[in-house]
Enzyme design. Structure first.
Site, PDB file in Angstrom:
ATOM      1  N   GLU A 108      -3.055  11.268   2.653  1.00  0.00           N
ATOM      2  CA  GLU A 108      -4.082  11.143   3.688  1.00  0.00           C
ATOM      3  C   GLU A 108      -4.071  12.479   4.414  1.00  0.00           C
ATOM      4  O   GLU A 108      -3.082  12.840   5.056  1.00  0.00           O
ATOM      5  CB  GLU A 108      -3.779   9.991   4.641  1.00  0.00           C
ATOM      6  CG  GLU A 108      -4.010   8.628   4.025  1.00  0.00           C
ATOM      7  CD  GLU A 108      -4.117   7.548   5.075  1.00  0.00           C
ATOM      8  OE1 GLU A 108      -5.248   7.224   5.482  1.00  0.00           O
ATOM      9  OE2 GLU A 108      -3.066   7.043   5.499  1.00  0.00           O
ATOM     10  N   GLU A 154       0.846  -1.196   0.000  1.00  0.00           N
ATOM     11  CA  GLU A 154       0.000   0.000   0.000  1.00  0.00           C
ATOM     12  C   GLU A 154       0.883   1.248   0.000  1.00  0.00           C
ATOM     13  O   GLU A 154       1.813   1.358   0.792  1.00  0.00           O
ATOM     14  CB  GLU A 154      -0.888  -0.028   1.250  1.00  0.00           C
ATOM     15  CG  GLU A 154      -1.686   1.215   1.534  1.00  0.00           C
ATOM     16  CD  GLU A 154      -2.370   1.149   2.894  1.00  0.00           C
ATOM     17  OE1 GLU A 154      -2.851   2.201   3.337  1.00  0.00           O
ATOM     18  OE2 GLU A 154      -2.407   0.065   3.518  1.00  0.00           O
TER      19      GLU A 154
END
Length: 435
Positions: free
Chosen positions: A222, A217
C-alpha cells in the site's frame, strides 16, 4: 485495503450501484495479463492470466417491471422490495458484463497492468481488480508460505493522498459460485478483507441480514510515491466469515490495524521517496520483492521486504526506534513491540502463514481517501506529507490523472524472482607507451 477509510474511497466508484446476481446480456471481456512462475533451477516461465473487476463495479439494474432503482448501497443490506430473500435477489438484480475495461480505468499490455484513478473525461472509477486463472472461471490461488512474490511498479503519478494497493484476500476460488450466484469469479464476486465491511451482497448472495464480510488479508503493498506500508491482517476464522455485531468491530474476529511495516514509523526517513537522496527513488520504476520466510516445519516466521532498482538490490531498512527490536523484517517480536495487540491475539505471523498456505486471491487497486486524506499512510509518524496535503481536492492539483502500473508479476521459490545486475569489470587498458 487495510483501513476503514477504504469505505470512503470506494463510494466514489459505486455511484449507488452494487453487484446483481443474475448475469445480463452484455458480454464480459477480461483483459489478458502475462505473469510468471519461478524456480531457481528453471528461471521464470510465462503463464496466462486474466483480470476481472470487482462485482461492485459492474453495471446493475433491476429486472424488467421492478421500477427504477438499484439493488443496494455500500454499508447496508439490499432493499427489501427487490430482495426480501436470497432467491428473489438472484432473480430481481441483473448484473451486466463489461465489454471495455478501459472505460473503468483498467488496461493491460503483455506483462503490464495499468490502473487509472481518474479518466480523461473526469470520471473516477477507482478500480479494484482480481487475478483470474487461465480458465477465467476461477481466481488464481497463490500459496506463498515459504515463497516470494515480486513485481515492478511505476508510482511516479501517485502523490500524497493516493494509495496503490496490491494485496491478498482469502476469497473462495470460484467467487463462491452457486445456484443463486451463477457468475462467480467470472464477474468478480466473493470479496472480503479484515475490515469486515457490510455490503448488499456477500459471496454473490443477497446479504439480507446485513452481516459483515471478513477474511484474512495480506497487504503486500500500500503505497504512493512518498510513503509505503506492508501489513499482515489475521482473522481467527478460515476463509470468508459472515460476522455480526461485535464480531465485526475492532475487538472482533479480524485484526483491522495489522502489523504495519513503514520506514517512517521507525525513524528511517531517507529510505523511500521522490529523488536521488532516497535509497528507493520513486521517480523511477523499481522492483518490489516480498519474501514469506518459513521454518523447517513450514510455518511462517518472518516477512521480508526489499527492492531492486537500476540493477542493484536495496536491502530492507533496519528499525531505528527506542523500544522496538532491531530488525529488518516483520516478525512477532516486532509486532508485539509496536502495539499490534489484536494481530498477536488472533494468530500472529503463524496465523497469516496458515492463510497463505491455504491459498489467497491477488487484488490490486488504486484509491483516495475522501474522509481521512490517507494520512494513516503518509502523514505524521507515517510519512512526510503535510496535514491535508492528501485531500482529493489537492491531489488533482498535484497530479490531474493519478495512476499506477504493475508489471511482471511473478512468484516462486525464495531467491528465484529477482536478480542483481553485476556491472562488468573494466578491461585493463594498454600499458604505457614507450616511444
Amino acid at each position: 485495503m487495510a483501513r476503514g477509510t477504504a469505505l470512503l474511497g470506494l463510494t466514489s466508484l459505486l455511484l449507488g450501484l452494487v453487484n446483481g446476481q443474475k448475469p445480463g446480456e452484455t458480454k464480459e471481456v477480461h483483459p489478458q495479463l502475462t505473469t510468471f512462475r519461478c524456480t531457481k533451477k528453471g528461471g521464470c516461465k510465462p503463464a496466462t492470466n486474466y483480470i476481472v473487476l470487482d462485482s461492485l463495479s459492474h453495471p446493475i439494474h433491476r429486472a424488467e417491471g421492478l421500477g427504477w432503482g438499484n439493488c443496494g448501497d455500500w454499508g447496508n443490506p439490499p432493499p427489501k422490495d427487490v430482495c426480501p430473500d436470497v432467491e428473489s435477489c438472484a432473480k430481481n438484480c441483473i448484473m451486466e458484463g463489461i465489454p471495455d475495461y478501459s472505460q473503468y480505468g483498467v488496461t493491460t499490455n503483455g506483462t503490464s497492468l495499468r490502473l487509472q484513478h481518474i479518466l480523461p473525461d473526469g470520471r473516477v472509477p477507482s478500480p479494484r481488480v482480481y487475478l483470474l486463472d487461465k480458465t477465467e472461471r476461477r481466481y488464481e490461488m497463490l500459496h506463498l508460505t515459504g515463497f516470494e512474490f515480486t513485481f515492478d511498479v511505476d508510482a511516479t503519478k501517485l502523490p500524497c493522498g493516493m494509495n496503490s494497493a496490491l494485496y491478498l484476500s482469502e476469497m473462495h476460488p470460484t467467487g463462491a459460485k452457486s445456484k443463486h450466484n451463477p457468475g462467480g469469479a467470472y464477474y468478480g464476486t466473493g470479496y472480503c478483507d479484515a475490515q469486515c465491511f457490510v455490503t448488499p451482497f456477500i459471496n454473490g448472495l443477497g446479504n439480507i441480514e446485513g452481516k459483515g464480510s471478513c477474511c484474512n488479508e495480506m497487504d503486500i503493498w500500500e503505497a504512493n510515491s512518498r510513503a509505503s506500508h506492508v501489513a499482515p491482517h489475521v482473522c481467527n476464522k478460515k476463509g470468508l466469515y459472515l460476522c455480526e455485531g461485535e464480531e465485526c468491530a475492532f475487538e472482533g474476529v479480524c485484526d483491522k490495524n495489522g502489523c504495519g511495516w513503514n520506514p517512517y514509523r521507525v525513524n528511517v526517513t531517507d529510505y523511500y521517496g521522490r529523488g536521488e537522496e532516497f535509497k528507493v527513488n520513486t521517480l523511477k520504476p523499481f522492483t518490489v520483492v516480498t519474501q514469506f520466510l518459513a521454518n523447517r516445519k513450514g510455518k511462517l516466521e518472518k516477512i521480508h521486504r526489499f527492492y531492486v532498482q537500476d540493477g542493484k538490490i536495496i536491502e530492507s531498512f533496519y528499525t531505528n526506534k527506542e523500544g522496538i527490536p532491531y530488525t529488518n523484517m516483520i516478525e512477532d517480536e516486532f509486532c508485539a513491540a509496536t502495539g499490534s495487540r489484536k494481530y498477536m491475539e488472533l494468530g500472529a505471523t503463524q496465523g497469516m502463514g496458515e492463510a497463505l498456505t491455504r491459498g489467497m486471491v491477488l487484488a490490486m487497486s488504486i484509491w483516495w481517501d475522501q474522509g481521512g486524506n490517507m494520512e494513516w499512510l503518509d502523514h505524521g509518524e507515517a510519512g512526510p506529507c503535510a496535514k491535508g496535503e492528501g485531500a482529493p481536492s489537492n491531489v488533482v492539483q498535484v497530479e490531474p490523472f493519478p495512476e499506477v502500473t504493475y508489471t511482471n508479476l511473478r512468484w516462486g521459490e525464495i531467491g528465484s524472482t529477482y536478480q542483481e545486475v553485476q556491472k562488468p569489470k573494466p578491461k585493463p587498458g594498454p600499458g604505457p607507451r614507450s616511444d
